[in-house]
Design a protein around this motif. Structure first.
Motif, mmCIF file in Angstrom:
data_model
loop_
_atom_site.group_PDB
_atom_site.id
_atom_site.type_symbol
_atom_site.label_atom_id
_atom_site.label_comp_id
_atom_site.label_asym_id
_atom_site.label_seq_id
_atom_site.Cartn_x
_atom_site.Cartn_y
_atom_site.Cartn_z
ATOM 1 N N THR A 102 2.161 -7.295 2.992
ATOM 2 C CA THR A 102 0.892 -7.033 3.678
ATOM 3 C C THR A 102 0.853 -5.612 4.224
ATOM 4 O OG1 THR A 102 0.753 -9.365 4.266
ATOM 5 C CG2 THR A 102 -0.645 -7.863 5.493
ATOM 6 N N TYR A 103 1.946 -5.186 4.821
ATOM 7 C CA TYR A 103 2.030 -3.831 5.357
ATOM 8 C C TYR A 103 1.831 -2.797 4.242
ATOM 9 C CZ TYR A 103 3.964 0.336 7.579
ATOM 10 O OH TYR A 103 4.136 1.605 8.063
ATOM 11 N N LEU A 104 2.552 -2.983 3.138
ATOM 12 C CA LEU A 104 2.438 -2.031 2.029
ATOM 13 C C LEU A 104 1.028 -2.024 1.444
ATOM 14 C CD1 LEU A 104 5.827 -2.623 0.191
ATOM 15 C CD2 LEU A 104 5.153 -0.606 1.498
ATOM 16 N N ALA A 105 0.434 -3.204 1.295
ATOM 17 C CA ALA A 105 -0.920 -3.284 0.739
ATOM 18 C C ALA A 105 -1.932 -2.628 1.670
ATOM 19 C CB ALA A 105 -1.290 -4.740 0.491
ATOM 20 N N ARG A 106 -1.767 -2.836 2.954
ATOM 21 C CA ARG A 106 -2.694 -2.247 3.925
ATOM 22 C C ARG A 106 -2.594 -0.726 3.933
ATOM 23 N NH1 ARG A 106 -2.712 -1.507 9.558
ATOM 24 N NH2 ARG A 106 -0.585 -2.255 9.720
#
Length: 187
Positions: free
Chosen positions: A69-73
Motif C-alpha cells: 500500500t505504501y509503495l502504491a501510494r
C-alpha cells in the motif's frame, strides 16, 4: 552491516546462482525492514507501475499489506493481489484483510490506490512460483513475497521457495520477513 543505519528498505544485489541468492537470504533473515533482491537477469526498473503480491493461506501474508500500500501510494503503482486457489478460505480471508487495509489507507489519505484480486491457478504452496511465472502476463515491475518462517528439511535440501522465485524472476523481488515487530514505513 548495511541495515545498522535504520534504512527503510534494504537493496541487495547478487549473481543469479543458488548459492549467492541463498547467501543474501541468510544475511537478511533477521531484518525488520523489507529487502529487495536484484540479480543481473532482472530488468532495470525505472518506475513502479504494477506490483504482484501473491497471497497464501499463512497468516503472515497480511504483513505485506502495509508495504504494498505504501509503495502504491507513493508511486501510483497498481497492486495485483494473486490469491492462492485453495480449498479452504484462509487465502481469501488474507486477501480480504489486505483489501481492507488498502481501502482504509485510501480513505485516510485521500489517495486512490488501484488494486485488483486475481485468483491464481495454483494453491498456497505454489502461488509464489506462479507469481514469478506470470510476471510478464501482468507486466509487473516488482514481486513482494513473505520469506519463509523457518527452513524445514525440504528447504535445506531443495532451497526455500523465495530462492526459486528470485532465480526465475525478471523483475526485482521484495521480501518481508514474517515478524510481528516489523519496521513501519513512514511518510
Amino acid at each position: 552491516m548495511i541495515w545498522e543505519n535504520n534504512e527503510d528498505i534494504v537493496l541487495k544485489t547478487c549473481a543469479n546462482s543458488s548459492r549467492d541468492i541463498q547467501k543474501v537470504l541468510n544475511e537478511c533473515r533477521t531484518l525488520r525492514t523489507p529487502y529487495v533482491v536484484i540479480t543481473p537477469a532482472m530488468k532495470d526498473v525505472q518506475a513502479l507501475h504494477r506490483i504482484i503480491v501473491p497471497v497464501s493461506r499463512l497468516e503472515e501474508e497480511t504483513y505485506k499489506a502495509e508495504i504494498c500500500t505504501y509503495l502504491a501510494r507513493k508511486t501510483g503503482a497498481h497492486i495485483i493481489l494473486l490469491q492462492a486457489n485453495d480449498y479452504g478460505s484462509r487465502a481469501k480471508q488474507n486477501v480480504g484483510r489486505i483489501v481492507t487495509h488498502i481501502k482504509a489507507v485510501s480513505e485516510r489519505t485521500g489517495t486512490d490506490i488501484s488494486y485488483e484480486v486475481v485468483i491464481a491457478k495454483k494453491d498456497s504452496s505454489k502461488v509464489n512460483r506462479e507469481a514469478a511465472e506470470r510476471q510478464r502476463d501482468f507486466v509487473a515491475d516488482l514481486i513482494i513475497l513473505t520469506a519463509s518462517r523457518e527452513y524445514g528439511l525440504d528447504d535445506l535440501f531443495f532451497g526455500p521457495q523465495e530462492r526459486h522465485v528470485i532465480q526465475r524472476a525478471l523483475v526485482p523481488v521484495m521480501l518481508v520477513n514474517p515478524r510481528e515487530d516489523l519496521f513501519s514505513l513512514c511518510d
